[in-house]
Write an enzyme that holds these catalytic residues in place. Sequence first.
Site, short mmCIF file in Angstrom:
data_model
loop_
_atom_site.label_atom_id
_atom_site.label_comp_id
_atom_site.label_asym_id
_atom_site.label_seq_id
_atom_site.Cartn_x
_atom_site.Cartn_y
_atom_site.Cartn_z
N GLU A 170 -8.97 -27.10 -22.16
CA GLU A 170 -7.58 -27.14 -21.71
C GLU A 170 -6.84 -28.43 -22.06
OE1 GLU A 170 -7.63 -25.84 -17.58
OE2 GLU A 170 -7.86 -23.75 -18.23
N GLU A 200 -10.64 -17.59 -20.47
CA GLU A 200 -10.75 -17.85 -19.03
C GLU A 200 -9.66 -17.03 -18.37
OE1 GLU A 200 -10.44 -21.70 -17.22
OE2 GLU A 200 -11.72 -22.68 -18.68
#
Length: 360
Positions: free
Chosen positions: A183, A289
């Site tokens: 991320e 995710e």
Amino acid sequence: MKFSLTFGFGLLSVAAAKSTVNGTRFSIDGVTKYFAGTNSYWISFLTNNKDVDTVMDNIAASGLKILRVWGFNDVNRKPSSGTVWYQLVSSSGSQINTGADGLQRLDAVVNSADKRGVKLIIPLVNSWDDYGGFKAYTTAFGGSKEGWFTNAKAQTQYKAYIAAVVGRYINSNAIFAWELANEPRCKGCNTDVIFKWATETSAYIRSLDPSHMITLGDEGFGVPGASSYPYGTSEGTDFVKNLGIKDLDFGTFHMYPSSWGVPNSFGPGWIKDHAAACKKAGKPCLLEEYGTQSNHCTEEKPWQQASRALVADGMGGDAFWQWGDKLSTGQTHNDGHTIYYGSADATCLISDHVKAINAL
Ligand SMILES: *[C@@H]1O[C@H](CO)[C@@H](O)[C@H](O)[C@H]1NC(C)=O
């Protein structure tokens, strides 16, 4: 003789790449289809090989092929013995821990996955502070998290760490892909910052390891389709621009509607908009995710359906956050998103999903 030698090497180099892209889909061990997977950040830090094998047995038995695990554990001070750490980041001399409480723990995960045909996505640094992250580097070398991408000392050490991990598993069939970061965000930055860093880092990894796939690990922010927060570039990523990077083999995106201030019904559109960008770029998208904190089955099933339906239109697979299991030490981390092996949620979101994939 000479011909057969050359031919033999050719075969070898093809055989080494067990996970590849095939158009906008993935191919694993010669099979091109839509793949389901999951995440287990904690498996890399378990100290009992039997626990690692239990999890890997259950994942393989569930029909999940892709497992994303943390490939980093950065510290600024060596912890007491028995605590797992992978890299000490320090201005007075960094150190990569290849010992029994270091990368040998990741070895156990790679070996266990390899025996069971499970393929690993390995991110090489965290953008968040958990397990060190950008912050471990900026604590040692100064500057802000947003400055991490262009901090020469931080980048030199990050590359040294990449070389150690990539080199360790360069011949492993268990590696699905190397991932630049978990991320990565650069809040308020020009999207060129992450674009340039991702271009340079992916080229560096490719120079070390030409046969495994490489991906970014971003949340997929900055994509055309709507005007809500995740679609914008305020976190410093432009999904379409980054997808154009030559050495990034596929696109990643994540999905946590409630954390992003949008309703769960946001899901199918978010998936469709990324798939369209991936199809256009000729690379697969992986929803790597996703999760909700409640009503897992009801809320997440429509997302899986939406993703599977785009198998011919840019979606290569999905991996829910996160795998739950029972270890010798008890139940694994329940962060509210966890889907426990053997639960009703697992029947809904794993068994039913895998059955539907096999029927595609
Ligand atoms: C790519 O996918 C197509 C369509 O499923 C298949 O026919 C082909 O064999 C695949 N190629 C490789 C290299 O896996």
